[in-house]
Scaffold this motif. Structure first.
Motif, PDB file in Angstrom:
ATOM      1  N   PRO A  51     -13.313   0.663  -7.093  1.00 19.59           N
ATOM      2  CA  PRO A  51     -13.093  -0.211  -5.922  1.00 19.59           C
ATOM      3  C   PRO A  51     -13.925   0.228  -4.728  1.00 19.59           C
ATOM      4  O   PRO A  51     -14.229   1.420  -4.561  1.00 19.59           O
ATOM      5  N   ALA A 107     -10.517   4.503  -9.794  1.00 22.53           N
ATOM      6  CA  ALA A 107      -9.890   4.864  -8.519  1.00 22.53           C
ATOM      7  C   ALA A 107     -10.335   6.248  -8.061  1.00 22.53           C
ATOM      8  O   ALA A 107     -10.562   6.472  -6.871  1.00 22.53           O
ATOM      9  N   HIS A 133       0.826  -1.209   0.000  1.00 19.01           N
ATOM     10  CA  HIS A 133       0.000   0.000   0.000  1.00 19.01           C
ATOM     11  C   HIS A 133       0.860   1.259   0.000  1.00 19.01           C
ATOM     12  O   HIS A 133       0.571   2.231  -0.710  1.00 19.01           O
ATOM     13  N   GLU A 169      -9.040   2.042 -15.173  1.00 21.01           N
ATOM     14  CA  GLU A 169      -8.771   1.729 -13.766  1.00 21.01           C
ATOM     15  C   GLU A 169      -8.429   3.002 -12.986  1.00 21.01           C
ATOM     16  O   GLU A 169      -8.813   3.135 -11.823  1.00 21.01           O
ATOM     17  N   HIS A 229      -5.040   6.702   0.452  1.00 17.06           N
ATOM     18  CA  HIS A 229      -5.626   5.521  -0.183  1.00 17.06           C
ATOM     19  C   HIS A 229      -5.800   5.739  -1.690  1.00 17.06           C
ATOM     20  O   HIS A 229      -5.609   4.806  -2.478  1.00 17.06           O
ATOM     21  N   ARG A 230      -6.132   6.940  -2.069  1.00 21.97           N
ATOM     22  CA  ARG A 230      -6.262   7.245  -3.503  1.00 21.97           C
ATOM     23  C   ARG A 230      -4.924   7.065  -4.216  1.00 21.97           C
ATOM     24  O   ARG A 230      -4.865   6.512  -5.317  1.00 21.97           O
ATOM     25  N   LEU A 254      -4.402   3.357  -4.820  1.00 21.18           N
ATOM     26  CA  LEU A 254      -5.210   2.819  -5.917  1.00 21.18           C
ATOM     27  C   LEU A 254      -4.689   3.270  -7.271  1.00 21.18           C
ATOM     28  O   LEU A 254      -4.680   2.500  -8.240  1.00 21.18           O
TER      29      LEU A 254
END
Length: 293
Positions: A210, A182, A35, A178, A165-166, A169
């Motif tokens: 997601p 995101a 991550h 994709e 988090h973005r 992704l």
């Protein structure tokens, strides 16, 4: 694809569970390292998710202090442990976190459905070591401007988590659709409908959108709270997301238009001057024959 093309991939890259064992990490530690971009992954051409190459395993093993240094980089602490590490009160720690002076990397809901934010221990230590931050840790009161922000209800923890988090992704995205998914993950359906009015395109975008990393039973209060954390509610953040999504969608349309149902073909046109057939429909013709019999 032949077995000869699949075999080298599995010899030279490991599934996440095997890679975690090779690196001496718990699976949760491994997932967080991915991550944060500390472990590079590659797509599995066989469609089995992402994997870690043998060369990446070797690179990490060759770093100084392995594996303890790697574990330390992904060590998480909550509010109480973080406050102890920074030698400040829990209340001050919470106020500094609400002001966005350090950002959470994960969260979960406890049994009372309260949000528990988790922080990287390394980042808190780095914050404490910066001399300019000493007054924020030791002064009796925070500066007036920061106190005013807290009095107004500022809480940037969710927004800062969304930003991290973005980024995760977007690093994993392999094509414009994709990437668009995101970005769309952090906008509510009304915003997406305004940006993507075409229902077929919106449905295609939804395939790449997601869900939140934490889960609750569908329709439960926990699920609603998690969705609220995931969805942007800050006007500046929403404006940025809309602008970025519009640009990425333009790239996605050029890359590969969204699929839509094939158009029904019209019957072939008659040659000029040829009369149309006067034969009655099959059902009517059958009834007329039965009646005459």
């Amino acid at each position: 694809m032949t077995s000869n093309t699949i075999t080298p991939l599995h010899h030279n890259a490991y599934a996440p569970s095997r890679a975690a064992r090779e690196l001496g990490l718990k699976r949760s530690e491994f997932d967080l390292a991915v991550h944060l971009g500390q472990i590079r992954t590659v797509p599995d051409e066989g469609g089995g998710g992402r994997r870690v190459s043998r060369s990446e395993i070797d690179r990490l093993r060759a770093t100084g202090g392995f594996p303890d240094a790697l574990r330390q980089r992904v060590r998480l602490v909550g509010t109480t442990e973080g406050a102890e590490a920074m030698e400040i009160s829990v209340g001050r720690f919470t106020r500094l976190a609400r002001l966005g002076l350090f950002s959470p990397v994960r969260f979960y809901l406890n049994r009372y459905r309260a949000v528990v934010w988790l922080y990287l221990a390394d980042e808190l230590e780095e914050f404490t070591a910066v001399e300019e931050n000493t007054p924020l840790l030791t002064a009796r009161r925070l500066p007036e401007g920061l106190r005013d922000m807290l009095d107004e209800g500022v809480d940037l923890r969710a927004r800062n988590w969304r930003g991290r988090h973005r980024g995760f992704l977007l690093r994993l995205a392999e094509d414009p659709w994709e990437s668009a998914g995101a970005l769309a993950a952090f906008l509510d359906p009304v915003q997406i409908a305004e940006l993507v009015p075409d229902p077929y395109e919106r449905s295609h975008l939804g395939r790449f959108r997601p869900g939140p990393p934490a889960h609750g039973a569908q329709g439960s209060p926990a699920a609603h709270l998690i969705e609220k954390i995931m969805t942007s509610d800050d006007p500046a953040e929403i404006a940025w997301l809309r602008t970025e999504l519009a640009q990425v969608l333009a790239d996605a349309r050029r890359f590969r238009p969204a699929p839509r149902p094939a158009a029904r073909q019209a019957p072939p046109a008659l040659p000029p001057g040829e009369p149309a057939s006067q034969e009655p429909p099959r059902g009517l013709l059958g009834r007329l024959r039965r009646r005459s019999a």
